[in-house]
Design a protein around this motif. Structure first.
Motif, PDB file in Angstrom:
ATOM      1  N   LEU A   1       0.838  -1.192   0.000  1.00 29.82           N
ATOM      2  CA  LEU A   1       0.000   0.000   0.000  1.00 29.82           C
ATOM      3  C   LEU A   1       0.877   1.248   0.000  1.00 29.82           C
ATOM      4  CD1 LEU A   1      -2.929   0.992   0.172  1.00 29.82           C
ATOM      5  CD2 LEU A   1      -2.701   0.969   2.636  1.00 29.82           C
ATOM      6  N   GLY A   2       0.598   2.182  -0.914  1.00 25.40           N
ATOM      7  CA  GLY A   2       1.361   3.423  -1.015  1.00 25.40           C
ATOM      8  C   GLY A   2       2.597   3.333  -1.897  1.00 25.40           C
ATOM      9  N   SER A   3       2.944   2.146  -2.370  1.00 28.23           N
ATOM     10  CA  SER A   3       4.150   2.007  -3.187  1.00 28.23           C
ATOM     11  C   SER A   3       3.929   2.548  -4.598  1.00 28.23           C
ATOM     12  CB  SER A   3       4.600   0.552  -3.245  1.00 28.23           C
ATOM     13  OG  SER A   3       3.612  -0.248  -3.863  1.00 28.23           O
ATOM     14  N   GLU A   4       5.001   3.018  -5.220  1.00 30.32           N
ATOM     15  CA  GLU A   4       4.983   3.449  -6.612  1.00 30.32           C
ATOM     16  C   GLU A   4       5.790   2.451  -7.415  1.00 30.32           C
ATOM     17  OE1 GLU A   4       5.946   7.463  -7.464  1.00 30.32           O
ATOM     18  OE2 GLU A   4       4.452   8.243  -6.072  1.00 30.32           O
ATOM     19  N   ILE A   5       5.213   1.992  -8.502  1.00 28.74           N
ATOM     20  CA  ILE A   5       5.844   0.956  -9.301  1.00 28.74           C
ATOM     21  C   ILE A   5       5.725   1.287 -10.779  1.00 28.74           C
ATOM     22  CG2 ILE A   5       5.820  -1.056  -7.787  1.00 28.74           C
ATOM     23  CD1 ILE A   5       2.855  -0.826  -9.653  1.00 28.74           C
ATOM     24  N   GLU A   6       6.593   0.676 -11.586  1.00 25.47           N
ATOM     25  CA  GLU A   6       6.538   0.800 -13.042  1.00 25.47           C
ATOM     26  C   GLU A   6       5.923  -0.481 -13.599  1.00 25.47           C
ATOM     27  OE1 GLU A   6       7.695   3.313 -15.083  1.00 25.47           O
ATOM     28  OE2 GLU A   6       8.250   4.542 -13.373  1.00 25.47           O
ATOM     29  N   GLY A   7       5.064  -0.342 -14.586  1.00 25.92           N
ATOM     30  CA  GLY A   7       4.448  -1.509 -15.194  1.00 25.92           C
ATOM     31  C   GLY A   7       3.446  -1.097 -16.247  1.00 25.92           C
ATOM     32  N   TYR A   8       2.598  -2.038 -16.635  1.00 25.41           N
ATOM     33  CA  TYR A   8       1.532  -1.736 -17.593  1.00 25.41           C
ATOM     34  C   TYR A   8       0.308  -2.559 -17.249  1.00 25.41           C
ATOM     35  CZ  TYR A   8       3.004  -6.045 -19.960  1.00 25.41           C
ATOM     36  OH  TYR A   8       3.332  -7.351 -20.243  1.00 25.41           O
ATOM     37  N   LEU A   9      -0.866  -2.048 -17.630  1.00 22.68           N
ATOM     38  CA  LEU A   9      -2.127  -2.748 -17.396  1.00 22.68           C
ATOM     39  C   LEU A   9      -2.423  -3.668 -18.569  1.00 22.68           C
ATOM     40  CD1 LEU A   9      -4.525  -0.081 -15.893  1.00 22.68           C
ATOM     41  CD2 LEU A   9      -3.751  -2.187 -14.819  1.00 22.68           C
ATOM     42  N   TYR A  10      -2.675  -4.934 -18.259  1.00 24.84           N
ATOM     43  CA  TYR A  10      -3.027  -5.912 -19.276  1.00 24.84           C
ATOM     44  C   TYR A  10      -4.516  -6.203 -19.130  1.00 24.84           C
ATOM     45  CZ  TYR A  10      -2.864 -10.060 -22.174  1.00 24.84           C
ATOM     46  OH  TYR A  10      -3.082 -10.976 -23.165  1.00 24.84           O
ATOM     47  N   PRO A  11      -5.315  -5.888 -20.144  1.00 22.34           N
ATOM     48  CA  PRO A  11      -6.769  -6.082 -20.021  1.00 22.34           C
ATOM     49  C   PRO A  11      -7.132  -7.563 -19.955  1.00 22.34           C
ATOM     50  CG  PRO A  11      -6.194  -5.404 -22.246  1.00 22.34           C
ATOM     51  CD  PRO A  11      -4.936  -5.357 -21.438  1.00 22.34           C
ATOM     52  N   SER A  12      -8.204  -7.852 -19.259  1.00 24.86           N
ATOM     53  CA  SER A  12      -8.704  -9.214 -19.149  1.00 24.86           C
ATOM     54  C   SER A  12      -9.444  -9.584 -20.434  1.00 24.86           C
ATOM     55  CB  SER A  12      -9.650  -9.318 -17.958  1.00 24.86           C
ATOM     56  OG  SER A  12     -10.294 -10.560 -17.943  1.00 24.86           O
ATOM     57  N   GLU A  13      -9.377 -10.852 -20.803  1.00 23.75           N
ATOM     58  CA  GLU A  13     -10.123 -11.303 -21.989  1.00 23.75           C
ATOM     59  C   GLU A  13     -11.622 -11.296 -21.726  1.00 23.75           C
ATOM     60  OE1 GLU A  13      -8.592 -15.045 -23.295  1.00 23.75           O
ATOM     61  OE2 GLU A  13      -6.591 -14.232 -23.635  1.00 23.75           O
ATOM     62  N   ASP A  14     -12.001 -11.459 -20.473  1.00 23.82           N
ATOM     63  CA  ASP A  14     -13.402 -11.446 -20.072  1.00 23.82           C
ATOM     64  C   ASP A  14     -13.700 -10.078 -19.452  1.00 23.82           C
ATOM     65  OD1 ASP A  14     -15.937 -11.889 -19.126  1.00 23.82           O
ATOM     66  OD2 ASP A  14     -15.387 -13.456 -17.713  1.00 23.82           O
TER      67      ASP A  14
END
Length: 93
Positions: free
Chosen positions: A53-66
């Motif tokens: 909680l409160g952390s900052e991270i690098e990444g990307y959102l991968y959408p769900s197939e459903d």
């Protein structure tokens, strides 16, 4: 089925964990959708690793197939653009 491959890139973004739900292991995150408007976006998601909680991270959102499932936040160690391929159906039999 005929399919056409489209190349696109996933751009890593900075996310901040605002809340988490321990019962279903989901996270409420905030991120800047685009740099031009400066407006923040919020969403619930799952993650490929445990987040604090409160952390900052690098990444990307991968959408769900459903559409009823939450997207997955893919947290990575790379700050570059990751090449990917998606297949778009052109013709169904």
């Amino acid at each position: 089925m005929l399919a056409r491959q489209v190349h696109f890139s996933l751009l890593y973004k900075r996310f901040r964990v605002v809340a988490k739900d321990s019962s279903d292991k989901s996270y409420f995150i905030v991120y800047s959708k685009d740099n031009e408007s400066g407006k923040d976006e919020f969403c619930w998601c799952r993650a490929n690793q445990l987040l604090k909680l409160g952390s900052e991270i690098e990444g990307y959102l991968y959408p769900s197939e459903d559409s009823t499932n939450l997207p997955t936040l893919i947290v990575g160690e790379c700050y570059s653009i990751i090449p990917s391929i998606i297949q778009i159906p052109v013709l169904h039999n």
